[in-house]
Design a protein around this motif. Structure first.
Motif, PDB file in Angstrom:
ATOM      1  N   CYS A  58      38.683  28.329  41.305  1.00 19.67           N
ATOM      2  CA  CYS A  58      39.212  28.469  39.936  1.00 19.67           C
ATOM      3  C   CYS A  58      38.831  29.828  39.349  1.00 19.67           C
ATOM      4  O   CYS A  58      39.643  30.471  38.675  1.00 19.67           O
ATOM      5  CB  CYS A  58      38.695  27.346  39.041  1.00 19.67           C
ATOM      6  N   LEU A  59      37.614  30.272  39.605  1.00 22.75           N
ATOM      7  CA  LEU A  59      37.172  31.583  39.126  1.00 22.75           C
ATOM      8  C   LEU A  59      38.025  32.684  39.737  1.00 22.75           C
ATOM      9  O   LEU A  59      38.443  33.619  39.052  1.00 22.75           O
ATOM     10  CB  LEU A  59      35.701  31.802  39.474  1.00 22.75           C
ATOM     11  N   TRP A  60      38.309  32.575  41.000  1.00 21.00           N
ATOM     12  CA  TRP A  60      39.129  33.570  41.691  1.00 21.00           C
ATOM     13  C   TRP A  60      40.525  33.640  41.096  1.00 21.00           C
ATOM     14  O   TRP A  60      41.102  34.714  40.952  1.00 21.00           O
ATOM     15  CB  TRP A  60      39.174  33.237  43.182  1.00 21.00           C
ATOM     16  N   LYS A  61      41.063  32.465  40.709  1.00 21.55           N
ATOM     17  CA  LYS A  61      42.421  32.422  40.180  1.00 21.55           C
ATOM     18  C   LYS A  61      42.532  32.848  38.718  1.00 21.55           C
ATOM     19  O   LYS A  61      43.473  33.517  38.331  1.00 21.55           O
ATOM     20  CB  LYS A  61      43.022  31.016  40.334  1.00 21.55           C
ATOM     21  N   LYS A 119      34.774  32.802  32.549  1.00 24.83           N
ATOM     22  CA  LYS A 119      33.319  32.834  32.699  1.00 24.83           C
ATOM     23  C   LYS A 119      32.722  31.433  32.852  1.00 24.83           C
ATOM     24  O   LYS A 119      31.704  31.257  33.508  1.00 24.83           O
ATOM     25  CB  LYS A 119      32.680  33.542  31.514  1.00 24.83           C
ATOM     26  N   GLY A 120      33.358  30.440  32.246  1.00 28.53           N
ATOM     27  CA  GLY A 120      32.868  29.066  32.376  1.00 28.53           C
ATOM     28  C   GLY A 120      32.898  28.597  33.822  1.00 28.53           C
ATOM     29  O   GLY A 120      31.986  27.894  34.274  1.00 28.53           O
ATOM     30  N   ASN A 121      33.923  29.006  34.551  1.00 22.37           N
ATOM     31  CA  ASN A 121      33.999  28.647  35.969  1.00 22.37           C
ATOM     32  C   ASN A 121      32.883  29.315  36.763  1.00 22.37           C
ATOM     33  O   ASN A 121      32.349  28.734  37.699  1.00 22.37           O
ATOM     34  CB  ASN A 121      35.357  29.033  36.550  1.00 22.37           C
TER      35      ASN A 121
END
Length: 105
Positions: A74-77, A81-83
């Motif tokens: 999810c962070l990559w997509k 910052k929450g991810n």
């Protein structure tokens, strides 16, 4: 084929997923993670009450590792910052449980 037909075909092929595909993908992800949590809890209970074991570090390493991978993806997509916070926390928990599994094995 003329230039306009090629451009139209290219635009059509490069369309992002439609809303229905995104909805189905999100539901599938939720369903699979929920199933994994239930299975880990069931396996922990079986190991504890049927087999008399108390160590469940391997199962929790698997659970936390799965969450870590999900949130890194999810962070990559979307770069929220929450991810990142959740991904790092679940990674640390997965590594901790894995080390305990190896040490207490």
């Amino acid at each position: 084929m003329n230039r306009d037909e090629i451009l139209a075909r290219s635009r059509q092929e490069n369309q992002p997923e439609d809303e229905r595909e995104q909805f189905v993908d999100a539901k599938a992800s939720l369903f699979s993670l929920s199933t994994m949590i239930i299975l880990v809890v069931v396996l922990c209970c079986i190991r504890r009450f049927v087999h008399g074991g108390t160590e469940v570090h391997d199962l929790f390493a698997l659970l936390w590792g799965t969450f870590a991978v999900r949130y890194f993806y999810c962070l990559w997509k979307d770069r929220r910052k929450g991810n990142l916070a959740i991904a790092l926390t679940t990674s640390a928990l997965a590594i901790h449980q894995f080390i305990l599994y190896i040490l207490e094995g």
